[in-house]
Design an enzyme around this catalytic site. Sequence first.
Site, PDB file in Angstrom:
ATOM      1  CG  ASP A  21      -2.018   1.027   1.120  1.00 16.76           C
ATOM      2  OD1 ASP A  21      -2.336   1.443  -0.011  1.00 16.76           O
ATOM      3  OD2 ASP A  21      -2.575   1.419   2.161  1.00 16.76           O
ATOM      4  CG  HIS A  38       0.804   2.020  -9.595  1.00 17.92           C
ATOM      5  ND1 HIS A  38       0.395   1.496  -8.382  1.00 17.92           N
ATOM      6  CD2 HIS A  38      -0.223   2.806 -10.035  1.00 17.92           C
ATOM      7  CE1 HIS A  38      -0.823   1.943  -8.096  1.00 17.92           C
ATOM      8  NE2 HIS A  38      -1.215   2.741  -9.080  1.00 17.92           N
ATOM      9  CG  LEU A 133      10.012 -16.909  -3.654  1.00 12.05           C
ATOM     10  CD1 LEU A 133       9.675 -17.043  -2.180  1.00 12.05           C
ATOM     11  CD2 LEU A 133      10.474 -15.484  -3.971  1.00 12.05           C
TER      12      LEU A 133
END
Length: 260
Positions: A21, A38, A133
């Site tokens: 956020d 962004h 991962l």
Amino acid sequence: MGQPKSNNNQNSLKNVAIIMDGNGRWAKNNKLKITKGHEKGVGVVKDIVEECVTQNINTLTIYAFSSENWSRPKSEIDGIKTLIIKAISDQVPELIDQRVKLNFFGDIENFGSKIINKIDKAHKDTFLSNPSLELNVALGYGGRNDIINTSKILVKKVQDREIKIKDINEDIFSQHSLVPIDNIDLVIRTGGDRRLSNFLLFQIAYAEIMFIEKLWPDFTKEDFISAILTKVITTYTIRKLIIFIGAFKYDTRIFPNGSF
């Protein structure tokens, strides 16, 4: 659904989720277009993925675009779509080098054929049976909708006599959820707000939640390490306390009856 791979990490922290956020506020604070926030946030994701590999984390699940985000201005959504395509193109080669398996989940159909095709190719290009991962990216995802839709699937299976009601449990529910991970150990939310915003509501039942004041574009590897260390130290302290109390409880020299 995907299961965490085996991990020799003694801290038992395997599955991390992040609510990223603050991109918009960061852009406004720096007098930039929202899309620049962004873009900066995507760079932070890259750094955190690298650190997850270093720290031997099994899965990283990130909230890239929620079902509620469709209410944002069209110009911002179009910018995010463009950024998704660019991020996949730029980062998949590096993910392959790092042996990172990429998964997207959510209501992806609404993003259009161009993004869907990119996602399908990224899934294929990064597929590994034993990755270093698993990077799970939520797009058009909402926790409540996922619970409702999963429930509908199970109801239909019961009606079709594929399963029995008594067979439904947490494992069965997880297998039919969109989310590719069953349980989250740690949730990190940046940006200062203290809420979950409809993220992984079923999967975070026993997760520790950390709220970070920093906006996501300002979040660093050091901040991430600090968060996981806090989780590890907390878990270690609780375990040691349990052992300590247990030793007193069953030490007949202190408690002749073996209890408090």
